[in-house]
Scaffold this active site. Structure first.
Site, PDB file in Angstrom:
ATOM      1  N   ASP A   1      56.971   4.243 -33.685  1.00  0.00           N
ATOM      2  CA  ASP A   1      58.069   3.342 -33.336  1.00  0.00           C
ATOM      3  C   ASP A   1      57.939   1.985 -34.022  1.00  0.00           C
ATOM      4  O   ASP A   1      58.941   1.333 -34.313  1.00  0.00           O
ATOM      5  CB  ASP A   1      58.160   3.165 -31.824  1.00  0.00           C
TER       6      ASP A   1
ATOM      7  N   HIS B   1      65.257   6.050 -30.610  1.00  0.00           N
ATOM      8  CA  HIS B   1      65.191   7.426 -31.126  1.00  0.00           C
ATOM      9  C   HIS B   1      66.563   8.099 -31.131  1.00  0.00           C
ATOM     10  O   HIS B   1      67.428   7.786 -30.318  1.00  0.00           O
ATOM     11  CB  HIS B   1      64.265   8.280 -30.252  1.00  0.00           C
TER      12      HIS B   1
ATOM     13  N   LYS C   1      71.879  12.176 -23.689  1.00  0.00           N
ATOM     14  CA  LYS C   1      70.826  12.002 -22.680  1.00  0.00           C
ATOM     15  C   LYS C   1      71.418  11.375 -21.421  1.00  0.00           C
ATOM     16  O   LYS C   1      72.170  10.407 -21.500  1.00  0.00           O
ATOM     17  CB  LYS C   1      69.719  11.083 -23.204  1.00  0.00           C
TER      18      LYS C   1
ATOM     19  N   TYR D   1      64.943  12.343 -17.888  1.00  0.00           N
ATOM     20  CA  TYR D   1      66.255  12.456 -18.526  1.00  0.00           C
ATOM     21  C   TYR D   1      66.563  13.897 -18.910  1.00  0.00           C
ATOM     22  O   TYR D   1      65.697  14.649 -19.317  1.00  0.00           O
ATOM     23  CB  TYR D   1      66.384  11.525 -19.732  1.00  0.00           C
TER      24      TYR D   1
END
Length: 188
Positions: free
Chosen positions: A172, A65, A75, A135
């Site tokens: 995905d 992503h 991130k 995260y």
């Protein structure tokens, strides 16, 4: 008291960070994030949100992503329970490492964290049941700016661990190949 190891990976902008643990018979203490140190040693960014997800089954793949500007996300990833292989793919057109990937195994036992800057696709695979990932991100989620690339794109060639099965979301499983992406990010 803040001590850690900063490991340079094969792609310079992605960093593996392992905070030191100070322990005794009771357990340990660890400073896992310090804004001033992070800005000086990794990236001068502000984090705006913390995210957490649970993946029940080993072999769960989430990613790859990324988000487009102005919501491109950096991130800082860590694993709170279980274990995962965390992956970053350089999708910055003009970069010497365009289409290349790096990874790090993250677990509560090793305490490692991975910094994935904007301009990279991010994903992971769980290695143990009931894995929890946490995260920090530098931009909020924006469905309008959300994009992805195929987790098993042969042109990228990520060496995912062999699993009995790979579990993916419908989204995905249908992401485009790297060769099908427009030049969303330019290397500078």
């Amino acid at each position: 008291m803040y001590a850690l190891n900063l490991d340079q990976l094969e792609i310079e902008d992605v960093k593996k960070i392992t905070p030191a643990r100070f322990g005794d018979s009771r357990g340990y203490f660890s400073e896992i994030f310090k804004d001033s140190w992070f800005r000086s040693n990794v990236a001068d960014v502000s984090f705006v949100q913390d995210n957490e997800s649970l993946s029940a089954e080993p072999g769960t793949v989430r990613g790859l992503h990324f988000q487009l500007h102005p919501f491109a996300q950096g991130k800082l990833v860590r694993c709170l329970r279980g274990a995962l292989l965390d992956v970053a793919v350089d999708i910055r057109q003009g970069s010497a490492t365009y289409g290349k990937w790096v990874s790090a195994e993250l677990s509560p036992e090793n305490g490692a964290q991975l910094w994935v800057p904007g301009g990279f696709a991010h994903g992971f695979i769980t290695l143990q049941p009931d894995t929890i990932i946490s995260y920090k991100v530098t931009a909020p989620y924006s469905a309008e700016h959300d994009r992805g690339v195929r987790w098993d794109d042969p042109a990228i060639g990520i060496r995912w661990p062999r699993m009995d099965a790979y579990i993916l979301s419908d989204k995905d499983g249908k992401q485009p190949l790297l060769s099908e992406l427009p030049p969303y990010f330019q290397f500078s």
